[in-house]
Enzyme design. Structure first.
Site, short mmCIF file in Angstrom:
data_model
loop_
_atom_site.label_atom_id
_atom_site.label_comp_id
_atom_site.label_asym_id
_atom_site.label_seq_id
_atom_site.Cartn_x
_atom_site.Cartn_y
_atom_site.Cartn_z
CD GLU A 95 -6.23 -3.35 -3.93
OE1 GLU A 95 -5.68 -4.01 -3.02
OE2 GLU A 95 -5.60 -2.62 -4.72
CG HIS A 165 -4.31 -2.22 8.03
ND1 HIS A 165 -3.25 -1.34 7.94
CD2 HIS A 165 -4.07 -3.19 7.12
CE1 HIS A 165 -2.40 -1.76 7.04
NE2 HIS A 165 -2.87 -2.89 6.52
#
Length: 360
Positions: A95, A165
């Site tokens: 990321e 999530h």
């Protein structure tokens, strides 16, 4: 891999040359709604926006983990086939590398559109976002084309996501000057807001509520249109209480407002749409009319963005308030799995907050 991709792209397209500026012929939403429309869901609306961005700006590039295959939620389906592997491509699982790569491309005048696979995984890139992307235009002396990076990420509860999530992360980044933060509530909104984010010269975090990818289905205009950033929408007018939310929570609040209407309570529902900069004027005007405010969001209550709204309204509208400002939010715990329904600010909690505000 990222370095070689960037070198290849620059050789192909020419270092520092702006081949085609972002579209200047985009319509307003009102204009676009008069034209042809197609019934699509939110992820298809995102795909449509990305398609338009790539077709109207030769310097636009889409990249992230698995985007070349369509992405986890299929938002980039077909784009690699249409625009080639130099403009739509996969990255390694890094990321901070994805965001750093995007910052470099933006600094050279390109239009990078990065995807972080889940908002929960954006934190390895936190330093790149807040210490580099957010400060780049400031450090450069306000150079026009050095900050236009868009970072897309699915966010929020989905019913079974659990700890890693399901998080809403806008509060972490709202504290940082230089960033814009956008969260759409529907397919129509997603397309117009995403095109505005991509064409904005500032770094923008575009958080997409994943539970709405398939559940939000609307007749979305085919045209290239933009919805202004930093402007809230009054979804429903009312006179007794102002109710503010964004993303999925707008739908929850709509249900709560419908419940309150049966009790004779008139609610003014506002979709903030842009978290930073947020539309202070619209919320202030509404609270001065209703004298009451309820703010709801999925992220945790402590230091959630609702606290900023409440503090601002208390400061600017104190003499107009008829009751304490109500905040309804996620619990101050890690996001649970089997206890998600207890964690989330559902319609019943929001309905009770509306009643408390009105009956104080």
């Amino acid at each position: 891999m990222l370095t070689s991709t960037l070198n290849g792209f620059l050789q192909t397209h020419g270092f520092g040359e702006r081949l085609l500026s972002a579209s200047v012929s985009a319509l307003t939403l009102e204009e676009a709604m008069k034209g042809e429309k197609k019934k699509i869901n939110l992820y298809q609306a995102v795909n449509n926006a990305l398609d338009i961005a790539l077709s109207t700006d030769d310097k636009a590039v889409v990249f992230g983990e698995d985007v070349g295959f369509g992405g986890v939620f299929r938002c980039t389906m077909g784009l690699k086939d249409k625009y080639g592997g130099e403009r739509v491509f996969n990255t390694p699982i890094t990321e901070q590398g994805i965001v750093g790569f995007g910052i470099g491309m933006a600094a050279l005048g390109y239009t990078p559109i990065a995807e972080i696979q889940f908002a929960d995984y954006i934190f390895p890139a936190f330093d790149q976002i807040v210490n580099e992307a957010a400060k780049f235009r400031y450090r450069s002396g306000n150079m026009e084309n050095c900050g236009g990076l868009t970072i897309r990420a699915p966010c929020g509860a989905v019913g079974h996501g659990g700890h890693y999530h399901s998080q809403s992360v806008e509060g972490f980044f709202a504290h940082q000057p230089g960033l814009k933060i956008v969260i759409p509530r529907s397919a129509i909104q997603a397309k117009g807001l995403l095109l505005s984010a991509i064409r904005d010269p500032n770094p923008t975090l575009f958080f997409e509520p994943k539970i709405l990818y398939r559940s939000s289905v609307e007749l979305v205009p085919d045209a290239d249109y933009m919805i202004p950033l930093g402007k809230a929408e009054v979804v429903k007018s009312g006179k007794d209480v102002t109710v503010v939310g964004w993303g999925t929570q707008v739908h929850v609040l709509q249900e709560a407002c419908d419940m309150a209407e049966k009790d004779g309570i008139s609610c003014e529902l506002i979709d903030l749409r842009t978290i930073m900069p947020w539309d202070q004027e619209t919320v202030e005007d509404s609270v001065r009319k209703t004298g009451r405010l309820v703010v709801a969001h999925e992220e945790t209550k402590t230091a959630g963005f609702g606290a900023e709204i409440a503090a601002h309204i208390q400061d600017r509208c104190f003499l107009h308030l008829e009751s304490p400002i109500q905040r309804v939010a996620g619990l101050d715990t890690p996001f649970p799995l089997i206890f998600e329904k207890f964690y989330l600010p559902d319609k019943f909690k929001c309905y009770e907050a509306i009643k408390r505000a009105v009956n104080y």
